[in-house]
Design a protein around this motif. Sequence first.
Motif, PDB file in Angstrom:
ATOM      1  N   LEU A 142      -9.755  10.669   8.419  1.00 22.93           N
ATOM      2  CA  LEU A 142      -9.481  10.586   9.910  1.00 22.93           C
ATOM      3  C   LEU A 142      -8.095  11.328  10.298  1.00 22.93           C
ATOM      4  O   LEU A 142      -7.212  11.098   9.450  1.00 22.93           O
ATOM      5  CB  LEU A 142      -9.647   9.150  10.165  1.00 22.93           C
ATOM      6  CG  LEU A 142     -11.004   8.488   9.969  1.00 22.93           C
ATOM      7  CD1 LEU A 142     -10.924   7.106  10.242  1.00 22.93           C
ATOM      8  CD2 LEU A 142     -12.026   9.358  10.948  1.00 22.93           C
ATOM      9  N   LYS A 168      -5.570   6.061  -1.761  1.00 19.39           N
ATOM     10  CA  LYS A 168      -5.609   4.919  -0.763  1.00 19.39           C
ATOM     11  C   LYS A 168      -7.032   4.108  -0.716  1.00 19.39           C
ATOM     12  O   LYS A 168      -7.165   2.763  -0.620  1.00 19.39           O
ATOM     13  CB  LYS A 168      -5.121   4.978   0.393  1.00 19.39           C
ATOM     14  CG  LYS A 168      -3.698   5.122   0.683  1.00 19.39           C
ATOM     15  CD  LYS A 168      -3.195   5.119   2.344  1.00 19.39           C
ATOM     16  CE  LYS A 168      -1.980   5.879   2.357  1.00 19.39           C
ATOM     17  NZ  LYS A 168      -1.528   5.788   3.845  1.00 19.39           N
ATOM     18  N   ALA A 212     -10.023   8.591   4.638  1.00 24.53           N
ATOM     19  CA  ALA A 212      -8.858   9.425   4.498  1.00 24.53           C
ATOM     20  C   ALA A 212      -9.207  10.758   5.007  1.00 24.53           C
ATOM     21  O   ALA A 212      -8.474  11.621   5.168  1.00 24.53           O
ATOM     22  CB  ALA A 212      -8.895   9.739   2.725  1.00 24.53           C
ATOM     23  N   GLU A 221      -0.592  15.793   0.676  1.00 24.97           N
ATOM     24  CA  GLU A 221      -0.742  14.671   1.410  1.00 24.97           C
ATOM     25  C   GLU A 221      -2.143  14.151   1.509  1.00 24.97           C
ATOM     26  O   GLU A 221      -2.356  12.838   1.290  1.00 24.97           O
ATOM     27  CB  GLU A 221      -0.268  14.931   2.970  1.00 24.97           C
ATOM     28  CG  GLU A 221       0.096  13.814   3.755  1.00 24.97           C
ATOM     29  CD  GLU A 221       0.095  14.197   5.412  1.00 24.97           C
ATOM     30  OE1 GLU A 221       0.655  15.039   5.712  1.00 24.97           O
ATOM     31  OE2 GLU A 221      -0.586  13.509   5.989  1.00 24.97           O
ATOM     32  N   GLN A 222      -3.044  15.009   1.513  1.00 24.74           N
ATOM     33  CA  GLN A 222      -4.417  14.687   1.703  1.00 24.74           C
ATOM     34  C   GLN A 222      -5.043  13.978   0.353  1.00 24.74           C
ATOM     35  O   GLN A 222      -5.670  13.024   0.222  1.00 24.74           O
ATOM     36  CB  GLN A 222      -5.133  16.066   1.959  1.00 24.74           C
ATOM     37  CG  GLN A 222      -6.821  15.792   2.480  1.00 24.74           C
ATOM     38  CD  GLN A 222      -6.775  14.797   3.610  1.00 24.74           C
ATOM     39  OE1 GLN A 222      -5.889  14.755   4.465  1.00 24.74           O
ATOM     40  NE2 GLN A 222      -7.866  13.730   3.383  1.00 24.74           N
ATOM     41  N   ILE A 234       1.047   5.483  10.673  1.00 28.63           N
ATOM     42  CA  ILE A 234       1.240   5.304   9.285  1.00 28.63           C
ATOM     43  C   ILE A 234       0.460   3.889   8.925  1.00 28.63           C
ATOM     44  O   ILE A 234       0.041   3.862   7.938  1.00 28.63           O
ATOM     45  CB  ILE A 234       2.984   5.028   9.337  1.00 28.63           C
ATOM     46  CG1 ILE A 234       3.643   6.391   9.576  1.00 28.63           C
ATOM     47  CG2 ILE A 234       3.319   4.584   8.052  1.00 28.63           C
ATOM     48  CD1 ILE A 234       5.258   6.232   9.621  1.00 28.63           C
ATOM     49  N   ARG A 279       0.681  -1.103  -0.064  1.00 26.35           N
ATOM     50  CA  ARG A 279       0.188  -0.082   0.212  1.00 26.35           C
ATOM     51  C   ARG A 279       0.998   1.385   0.114  1.00 26.35           C
ATOM     52  O   ARG A 279       0.811   2.231  -0.799  1.00 26.35           O
ATOM     53  CB  ARG A 279      -0.780  -0.008   1.265  1.00 26.35           C
ATOM     54  CG  ARG A 279      -2.000   1.074   1.318  1.00 26.35           C
ATOM     55  CD  ARG A 279      -2.662   1.137   2.775  1.00 26.35           C
ATOM     56  NE  ARG A 279      -1.879   1.617   3.637  1.00 26.35           N
ATOM     57  CZ  ARG A 279      -1.987   1.497   5.148  1.00 26.35           C
ATOM     58  NH1 ARG A 279      -3.103   0.981   5.343  1.00 26.35           N
ATOM     59  NH2 ARG A 279      -1.096   2.106   5.949  1.00 26.35           N
ATOM     60  N   GLY A 297      -1.985   2.284  10.047  1.00 26.43           N
ATOM     61  CA  GLY A 297      -3.485   2.516  10.111  1.00 26.43           C
ATOM     62  C   GLY A 297      -4.001   3.646   9.113  1.00 26.43           C
ATOM     63  O   GLY A 297      -5.068   3.668   8.782  1.00 26.43           O
ATOM     64  N   SER A 298      -3.119   4.036   8.518  1.00 27.18           N
ATOM     65  CA  SER A 298      -3.259   5.288   7.764  1.00 27.18           C
ATOM     66  C   SER A 298      -4.102   6.382   8.014  1.00 27.18           C
ATOM     67  O   SER A 298      -5.006   6.882   7.374  1.00 27.18           O
ATOM     68  CB  SER A 298      -3.864   4.458   6.250  1.00 27.18           C
ATOM     69  OG  SER A 298      -3.933   5.323   5.146  1.00 27.18           O
ATOM     70  N   VAL A 299      -3.696   6.592   9.415  1.00 27.34           N
ATOM     71  CA  VAL A 299      -4.440   8.001   9.910  1.00 27.34           C
ATOM     72  C   VAL A 299      -3.255   8.681  10.425  1.00 27.34           C
ATOM     73  O   VAL A 299      -2.599   8.381  11.265  1.00 27.34           O
ATOM     74  CB  VAL A 299      -5.360   7.343  11.171  1.00 27.34           C
ATOM     75  CG1 VAL A 299      -5.890   8.449  12.005  1.00 27.34           C
ATOM     76  CG2 VAL A 299      -6.387   6.147  10.674  1.00 27.34           C
ATOM     77  N   PRO A 300      -3.002   9.825   9.927  1.00 31.74           N
ATOM     78  CA  PRO A 300      -1.867  10.598  10.231  1.00 31.74           C
ATOM     79  C   PRO A 300      -1.960  10.996  11.403  1.00 31.74           C
ATOM     80  O   PRO A 300      -3.050  11.303  12.259  1.00 31.74           O
ATOM     81  CB  PRO A 300      -2.085  11.879   9.497  1.00 31.74           C
ATOM     82  CG  PRO A 300      -2.970  11.695   8.121  1.00 31.74           C
ATOM     83  CD  PRO A 300      -3.940  10.419   8.499  1.00 31.74           C
ATOM     84  N   ARG A 358      -3.662  10.546   0.321  1.00 31.74           N
ATOM     85  CA  ARG A 358      -4.348   9.642   1.302  1.00 31.74           C
ATOM     86  C   ARG A 358      -5.654   8.946   0.517  1.00 31.74           C
ATOM     87  O   ARG A 358      -6.057   8.039   0.677  1.00 31.74           O
ATOM     88  CB  ARG A 358      -4.904  10.465   2.263  1.00 31.74           C
ATOM     89  CG  ARG A 358      -3.700  10.615   3.539  1.00 31.74           C
ATOM     90  CD  ARG A 358      -4.119  11.073   4.887  1.00 31.74           C
ATOM     91  NE  ARG A 358      -5.073  10.191   5.497  1.00 31.74           N
ATOM     92  CZ  ARG A 358      -5.855  10.465   6.496  1.00 31.74           C
ATOM     93  NH1 ARG A 358      -6.219  11.891   6.799  1.00 31.74           N
ATOM     94  NH2 ARG A 358      -6.586   9.607   7.191  1.00 31.74           N
TER      95      ARG A 358
END
Lengths: 427, 427
Positions: free
Chosen positions: B186, A183, B184, A176-177, B203, A160, B205-208, A180
């Motif tokens: 969160l 994904k 995206a 960055e957003q 990272i 990923r 969990g892909s939640v900044p 994201r």
Amino acid sequence: MDAQSFREFGKAAIDYLADYLENVRDKQVLPNVEPGYMRKLLPEEAPEEPEDWREVLKDMDRAIMPGLTHWHSPHFHAFYPTANSYPGIVGEMMSAGLGTIGFTWMSSPASTELEVITLDWLGKMIGLPPQFLSCSPGYGGGVLQGSASEATLLCLLVARERYVQRLHEKNPSLTEQELRATKAKLVAYASDQSNSSVEKAGILGSVPMRLIPADEKFQMSGSNLRAAIEADLKEGLVPCIVISTLGTTPTCANDPLREIAAVCSEFGIWHHVDAAYSGAALICPEYRYICEGIELADSFNFNPHKWMLVNFDCSALWVKDSRELVAAMSVDRAYLVHTQQDAGMPDYRNWQIPLGRRFRALKLWFVLRIYGVKKLQEYIRAQCKLATDFEMLLRGDDRFEIFTPAHMGLVTFRLKVKHMQNFNRLS
Amino acid sequence: MDAQSFREFGKAAIDYLADYLENVRDKQVLPNVEPGYMRKLLPEEAPEEPEDWREVLKDMDRAIMPGLTHWHSPHFHAFYPTANSYPGIVGEMMSAGLGTIGFTWMSSPASTELEVITLDWLGKMIGLPPQFLSCSPGYGGGVLQGSASEATLLCLLVARERYVQRLHEKNPSLTEQELRATKAKLVAYASDQSNSSVEKAGILGSVPMRLIPADEKFQMSGSNLRAAIEADLKEGLVPCIVISTLGTTPTCANDPLREIAAVCSEFGIWHHVDAAYSGAALICPEYRYICEGIELADSFNFNPHKWMLVNFDCSALWVKDSRELVAAMSVDRAYLVHTQQDAGMPDYRNWQIPLGRRFRALKLWFVLRIYGVKKLQEYIRAQCKLATDFEMLLRGDDRFEIFTPAHMGLVTFRLKVKHMQNFNRLS
């Protein structure tokens, strides 16, 4: 507890385990307890004062043994096996006693280096191509994980992050957003015969796992995989990783790696191979045909803790390009830096999900040395012969029918309907 | 290896460890080896034939010891400690020898029930509110994880899935793809003093993870947290989880839980408390002030494997509502179903990331019983006294200045610049 008491307690515990394992055959495999049984046997709070270790050993018999499922009984046939061996037990204890934490090379060099070496040994034993080995040129190498669940999740997360990083390289202006948001378009693929942990990896990684219907041989065919990928591409989704299984949970079927690899390669998808159970059989050359095409995979995982006499947990993962793990997993802090981090040895903290890690390679090393390759091969072959012997018995008994014949240590069979009434419900 | 050889090998290994730990004080803490040293000492391939265990023990001295960092030397001062004790070692060995896999209650009832009970014991020992305990009404309970890294990641993933599920309940017409896209947005929050594993959880969990600048006491203040949350809300982002730290990595500072809880509660955000190191001190009532407001948190984690004499890995996590773990983590398959799954005992596979799990509660049980609460309290107090004694020594030496005074087992200090030239570089 002082060292002298430890010597006594530890040796009594060794005898306790030897007695247990020598007599486990005579125990009822599934315990006869109701949920909550132990609350009646143990106090509601921890003791204030120290207790003698002899009391604790007595309570092993009083409170633990009555509720234990005896996974190492020869009569245990639920699930795939979990490994146990005398050298593995001692290796685990040795690791606990040395008590090092090997998150970087410097934090305990022996821990990292033994893991690098034993995973090269093991990779050679199962015939892995050199691209996966640390001793070859390139960036391949092996690492111990706690479970195949973690290995699958790790590869999914790395795939990923690799996708996002490549996208960013191609489109440096993406925020960055925006990165994201992309994904949310990723998808993953595995056979509908794959283990529950594969579907769970998709949930945890937030990448939906398409469970491809297996064909009549219970395999994920390249054509079914391709059809699913093409359908997703049409929807604007982005295929990210394919997980092939060698030794599926229901029937021990093997996905055709080369066929799947061709699809992965065409679409630029990470190809992970989960051989959690079956991988151990690859130490016998006659089983390596299932691995045909493995040189095209990105990562390969099997569990010596299932079928290769190393006690749980010991899950071996090899990757072709460890830089991708490091790029996705690395979080740096001043206290994790050390002077030798570019000297060719891995900092394994960047090859796994957690920071901390035990010295797991010790038990693997003990097992490999004290059995040697030949005895391990004999063990696998003897287990496979048990399965074919059992299949013969089933074929000679007209109450049963074979569903899939013996493959590795598994035969699947069913009771014919007309005989159902003669059997009590097996709970 | 037969049982008789195991008895000999195991007992020799017990003596090996006792000798090691009795003499570890005299060893050089950091080994004097170069990266790659072990390749020169071990063969390139696993042995074909079995080797005697005595040879393996000899190689412990020849190949392993020279490259070991001695974490249990009294002279080891890098990182926070990792625990080791004689009862913990024996408990780990016992767990390896019984070799059960406790993913469901049925797969080994004793394994699950001892974990439920010891985590209630431990929760009471540290003064956790009853909402976190299994023995209280409601859905609270404890579970052992491998590391604080995994506990933090687990809670972040559960908070993420809880958000999506609630959103779906409110807007049943949202498609799966639309729900995914909302992930995206969160965001998560922690102090910039939090451990590297907290940022890594974001990272993975892909939640900044917003790392909130700590105040002059190195704490994440409620007001700084609130400012960050409000800024994100303005951008259309969705705050999902806040991770407070008790005992930050750089200075062992404690975030003010009650202040943070008020913010979390106002915005409906999951509040996880990471007390990886400091949590052990809560067994002494005089340290419980740091936990003020814990009753408002959703989850709490500390590592008995750091500072409470249980060998790595043993990370205790409590949640108030275990149904949320199950809702986020559960993947069902026919082979995982059992007849007692609604009978009040947890299936711990749904409380963690992997499927498989060792019988980790045994070593915790051994430690709690063989030390008892009083001896464990004495141990913590003696360690804290070492820190205050050390601070006194520093204060009496004008080459050093204190950066933060003793708190728990940590003092941070620096060499004054004018004395720098008198010291060789400490690598």
